[in-house]
Design a protein around this motif. Structure first.
Motif, PDB file in Angstrom:
ATOM      1  N   ASP A 148       0.809  -1.217   0.000  1.00 26.61           N
ATOM      2  CA  ASP A 148       0.000   0.000   0.000  1.00 26.61           C
ATOM      3  C   ASP A 148       0.844   1.269   0.000  1.00 26.61           C
ATOM      4  O   ASP A 148       0.529   2.227  -0.716  1.00 26.61           O
ATOM      5  N   ALA A 149       1.898   1.300   0.794  1.00 32.35           N
ATOM      6  CA  ALA A 149       2.718   2.520   0.842  1.00 32.35           C
ATOM      7  C   ALA A 149       3.350   2.805  -0.512  1.00 32.35           C
ATOM      8  O   ALA A 149       3.448   3.961  -0.930  1.00 32.35           O
ATOM      9  N   ARG A 150       3.766   1.760  -1.195  1.00 34.48           N
ATOM     10  CA  ARG A 150       4.361   1.960  -2.519  1.00 34.48           C
ATOM     11  C   ARG A 150       3.316   2.434  -3.527  1.00 34.48           C
ATOM     12  O   ARG A 150       3.566   3.348  -4.320  1.00 34.48           O
ATOM     13  N   ALA A 151       2.130   1.830  -3.482  1.00 36.11           N
ATOM     14  CA  ALA A 151       1.078   2.182  -4.438  1.00 36.11           C
ATOM     15  C   ALA A 151       0.489   3.564  -4.172  1.00 36.11           C
ATOM     16  O   ALA A 151       0.220   4.331  -5.108  1.00 36.11           O
ATOM     17  N   VAL A 152       0.304   3.908  -2.901  1.00 35.48           N
ATOM     18  CA  VAL A 152      -0.394   5.151  -2.549  1.00 35.48           C
ATOM     19  C   VAL A 152       0.567   6.308  -2.319  1.00 35.48           C
ATOM     20  O   VAL A 152       0.319   7.444  -2.744  1.00 35.48           O
ATOM     21  N   LEU A 153       1.679   6.019  -1.641  1.00 37.04           N
ATOM     22  CA  LEU A 153       2.613   7.087  -1.253  1.00 37.04           C
ATOM     23  C   LEU A 153       3.860   7.136  -2.138  1.00 37.04           C
ATOM     24  O   LEU A 153       4.673   8.047  -2.003  1.00 37.04           O
ATOM     25  N   GLY A 154       4.011   6.135  -2.992  1.00 37.69           N
ATOM     26  CA  GLY A 154       5.198   6.091  -3.847  1.00 37.69           C
ATOM     27  C   GLY A 154       6.404   5.466  -3.183  1.00 37.69           C
ATOM     28  O   GLY A 154       7.519   5.579  -3.690  1.00 37.69           O
ATOM     29  N   GLY A 155       6.193   4.824  -2.044  1.00 38.42           N
ATOM     30  CA  GLY A 155       7.300   4.167  -1.347  1.00 38.42           C
ATOM     31  C   GLY A 155       7.636   4.853  -0.041  1.00 38.42           C
ATOM     32  O   GLY A 155       6.850   5.631   0.505  1.00 38.42           O
ATOM     33  N   ALA A 156       8.842   4.576   0.447  1.00 38.24           N
ATOM     34  CA  ALA A 156       9.286   5.141   1.721  1.00 38.24           C
ATOM     35  C   ALA A 156       9.430   6.660   1.614  1.00 38.24           C
ATOM     36  O   ALA A 156       9.726   7.198   0.544  1.00 38.24           O
ATOM     37  N   SER A 157       9.232   7.351   2.730  1.00 34.73           N
ATOM     38  CA  SER A 157       9.377   8.805   2.739  1.00 34.73           C
ATOM     39  C   SER A 157      10.853   9.181   2.570  1.00 34.73           C
ATOM     40  O   SER A 157      11.739   8.379   2.882  1.00 34.73           O
ATOM     41  N   PRO A 158      11.133  10.394   2.086  1.00 34.45           N
ATOM     42  CA  PRO A 158      12.527  10.832   1.966  1.00 34.45           C
ATOM     43  C   PRO A 158      13.286  10.752   3.289  1.00 34.45           C
ATOM     44  O   PRO A 158      14.463  10.370   3.311  1.00 34.45           O
ATOM     45  N   ASP A 159      12.621  11.094   4.394  1.00 38.01           N
ATOM     46  CA  ASP A 159      13.279  11.021   5.704  1.00 38.01           C
ATOM     47  C   ASP A 159      13.656   9.587   6.052  1.00 38.01           C
ATOM     48  O   ASP A 159      14.752   9.321   6.561  1.00 38.01           O
ATOM     49  N   SER A 160      12.747   8.652   5.775  1.00 39.28           N
ATOM     50  CA  SER A 160      13.018   7.243   6.059  1.00 39.28           C
ATOM     51  C   SER A 160      14.165   6.728   5.200  1.00 39.28           C
ATOM     52  O   SER A 160      15.049   6.014   5.685  1.00 39.28           O
ATOM     53  N   GLN A 161      14.174   7.094   3.932  1.00 36.79           N
ATOM     54  CA  GLN A 161      15.245   6.670   3.044  1.00 36.79           C
ATOM     55  C   GLN A 161      16.589   7.219   3.492  1.00 36.79           C
ATOM     56  O   GLN A 161      17.602   6.500   3.498  1.00 36.79           O
ATOM     57  N   ARG A 162      16.611   8.491   3.862  1.00 35.21           N
ATOM     58  CA  ARG A 162      17.855   9.103   4.330  1.00 35.21           C
ATOM     59  C   ARG A 162      18.366   8.411   5.579  1.00 35.21           C
ATOM     60  O   ARG A 162      19.571   8.158   5.720  1.00 35.21           O
ATOM     61  N   HIS A 163      17.446   8.114   6.490  1.00 37.39           N
ATOM     62  CA  HIS A 163      17.839   7.440   7.730  1.00 37.39           C
ATOM     63  C   HIS A 163      18.449   6.073   7.428  1.00 37.39           C
ATOM     64  O   HIS A 163      19.497   5.717   7.989  1.00 37.39           O
ATOM     65  N   CYS A 164      17.803   5.308   6.564  1.00 38.73           N
ATOM     66  CA  CYS A 164      18.313   3.972   6.219  1.00 38.73           C
ATOM     67  C   CYS A 164      19.667   4.055   5.533  1.00 38.73           C
ATOM     68  O   CYS A 164      20.587   3.288   5.847  1.00 38.73           O
ATOM     69  N   LEU A 165      19.795   4.993   4.604  1.00 39.31           N
ATOM     70  CA  LEU A 165      21.070   5.156   3.894  1.00 39.31           C
ATOM     71  C   LEU A 165      22.181   5.602   4.831  1.00 39.31           C
ATOM     72  O   LEU A 165      23.314   5.116   4.748  1.00 39.31           O
ATOM     73  N   ASN A 166      21.865   6.534   5.729  1.00 36.20           N
ATOM     74  CA  ASN A 166      22.883   7.008   6.670  1.00 36.20           C
ATOM     75  C   ASN A 166      23.341   5.891   7.602  1.00 36.20           C
ATOM     76  O   ASN A 166      24.535   5.762   7.897  1.00 36.20           O
ATOM     77  N   ALA A 167      22.382   5.070   8.068  1.00 37.80           N
ATOM     78  CA  ALA A 167      22.728   3.956   8.951  1.00 37.80           C
ATOM     79  C   ALA A 167      23.595   2.944   8.221  1.00 37.80           C
ATOM     80  O   ALA A 167      24.595   2.451   8.755  1.00 37.80           O
ATOM     81  N   MET A 168      23.235   2.633   6.979  1.00 37.23           N
ATOM     82  CA  MET A 168      24.010   1.665   6.206  1.00 37.23           C
ATOM     83  C   MET A 168      25.390   2.212   5.870  1.00 37.23           C
ATOM     84  O   MET A 168      26.389   1.488   5.918  1.00 37.23           O
ATOM     85  N   GLN A 169      25.457   3.493   5.550  1.00 41.94           N
ATOM     86  CA  GLN A 169      26.752   4.104   5.265  1.00 41.94           C
ATOM     87  C   GLN A 169      27.667   4.037   6.478  1.00 41.94           C
ATOM     88  O   GLN A 169      28.864   3.744   6.351  1.00 41.94           O
ATOM     89  N   ALA A 170      27.116   4.287   7.660  1.00 41.82           N
ATOM     90  CA  ALA A 170      27.925   4.239   8.883  1.00 41.82           C
ATOM     91  C   ALA A 170      28.455   2.829   9.124  1.00 41.82           C
ATOM     92  O   ALA A 170      29.626   2.653   9.496  1.00 41.82           O
ATOM     93  N   MET A 171      27.599   1.822   8.905  1.00 45.73           N
ATOM     94  CA  MET A 171      28.049   0.437   9.104  1.00 45.73           C
ATOM     95  C   MET A 171      29.128   0.055   8.103  1.00 45.73           C
ATOM     96  O   MET A 171      30.137  -0.564   8.454  1.00 45.73           O
ATOM     97  N   ILE A 172      28.938   0.440   6.849  1.00 40.05           N
ATOM     98  CA  ILE A 172      29.923   0.102   5.810  1.00 40.05           C
ATOM     99  C   ILE A 172      31.231   0.846   6.050  1.00 40.05           C
ATOM    100  O   ILE A 172      32.316   0.275   5.884  1.00 40.05           O
TER     101      ILE A 172
END
Length: 201
Positions: free
Chosen positions: A111-135
Motif C-alpha cells: 500500500d505505501a508503494r502504491a499510494v505514497l510512492g514508497g518510503a518517505s525521503p526522511d526514512s530513506q535518508r535514515h536507512c542510507l545514513n545507517a548503512m553508510q555508517a556500518m559500511i
C-alpha cells in the motif's frame, strides 16, 4: 467548551493509529473505510483530519510508526551480533525476511508503494545514513574493500528494497525469499577484502 489536554490529544492520535493499523493490515488501504475506522476508535472524522490531514496522511503515519519498529528490530540484530560483519549480514537478511510478515507486506511494501510512492525521503535518508555508517566502519576495520561508503550503501540499500518488494508481490514468497537469500550472500561476499574467508559464511 471543553479544553483538551496534550495527553488527551496524544491518546486520540494513538487510538487512531492503532485502529488504522489493524484495519489496513486486515483490509488494505483501498478497502479501509474512514467512517468505519473512526467509529471503531470511538472518534469523529474531524479528529482524524485534525491529526493526519486525510486518509493518505493516516497511512503515512502508520508506515512511519512501522518503519521505526523495523529499524529498532534491525538495530537489535546489529547490537547482538558476535562480530560487525555478521551483524551487517544478519541485518540485511532480516530486512528481507520482514517482507514475508503479512502486516509489513501489505502496509509498508504494497500500500505505501502504491499510494505514497514508497518510503518517505526522511526514512530513506535514515536507512542510507545507517548503512553508510556500518559500511564505513567495516572498511575502517579492513573487512570490506576500500570504496566510497555512500555509493556502496546506495547500492546495497537499493538492492534490498527492490528484493523486498519482489518477495512481497509474489504468491510464492517463501521460494522468493530463499532465492533472495542466496543472491544476498553472493552480493555481500563481493564487498569483502578476502571474500573466500570464513567471515562470509
Amino acid at each position: 467548551m471543553v479544553r483538551r489536554t496534550r495527553a488527551d490529544m496524544e491518546a486520540t492520535r494513538a487510538s487512531l493509529l492503532a485502529t488504522a493499523r489493524k484495519a489496513l493490515a486486515q483490509h488494505g488501504y483501498a478497502d479501509t473505510s474512514m467512517d468505519e475506522l473512526t467509529a471503531q476508535a470511538g472518534l469523529t472524522r474531524g479528529a482524524l483530519y485534525h491529526h493526519f490531514g486525510d486518509k493518505k496522511g493516516l497511512l503515512a503515519a502508520v508506515v512511519a510508526q512501522m518503519d521505526d519498529e523495523m529499524d529498532a528490530r534491525l538495530q537489535a540484530i546489529s547490537d547482538q551480533a558476535e562480530d560487525p560483519w555478521q551483524g551487517f549480514r544478519s541485518r540485511c537478511l532480516a530486512y528481507l525476511e520482514m517482507a514475508q510478515e503479512p502486516e509489513i507486506q501489505r502496509i509498508v511494501l504494497r500500500d505505501a508503494r502504491a499510494v505514497l510512492g514508497g518510503a518517505s525521503p526522511d526514512s530513506q535518508r535514515h536507512c542510507l545514513n545507517a548503512m553508510q555508517a556500518m559500511i564505513s566502519a567495516l572498511i575502517a576495520q579492513g573487512i570490506v574493500a576500500p570504496a566510497d561508503a555512500r555509493a556502496l550503501a546506495s547500492l546495497v540499500y537499493g538492492s534490498l528494497a527492490e528484493a523486498a518488494f519482489w518477495i512481497a508481490e509474489g504468491a510464492d514468497g517463501t521460494a522468493r525469499m530463499a532465492q533472495a537469500a542466496v543472491g544476498l550472500d553472493l552480493l555481500l561476499r563481493g564487498l569483502l577484502v578476502q571474500p573466500h574467508q570464513g567471515k562470509a559464511s
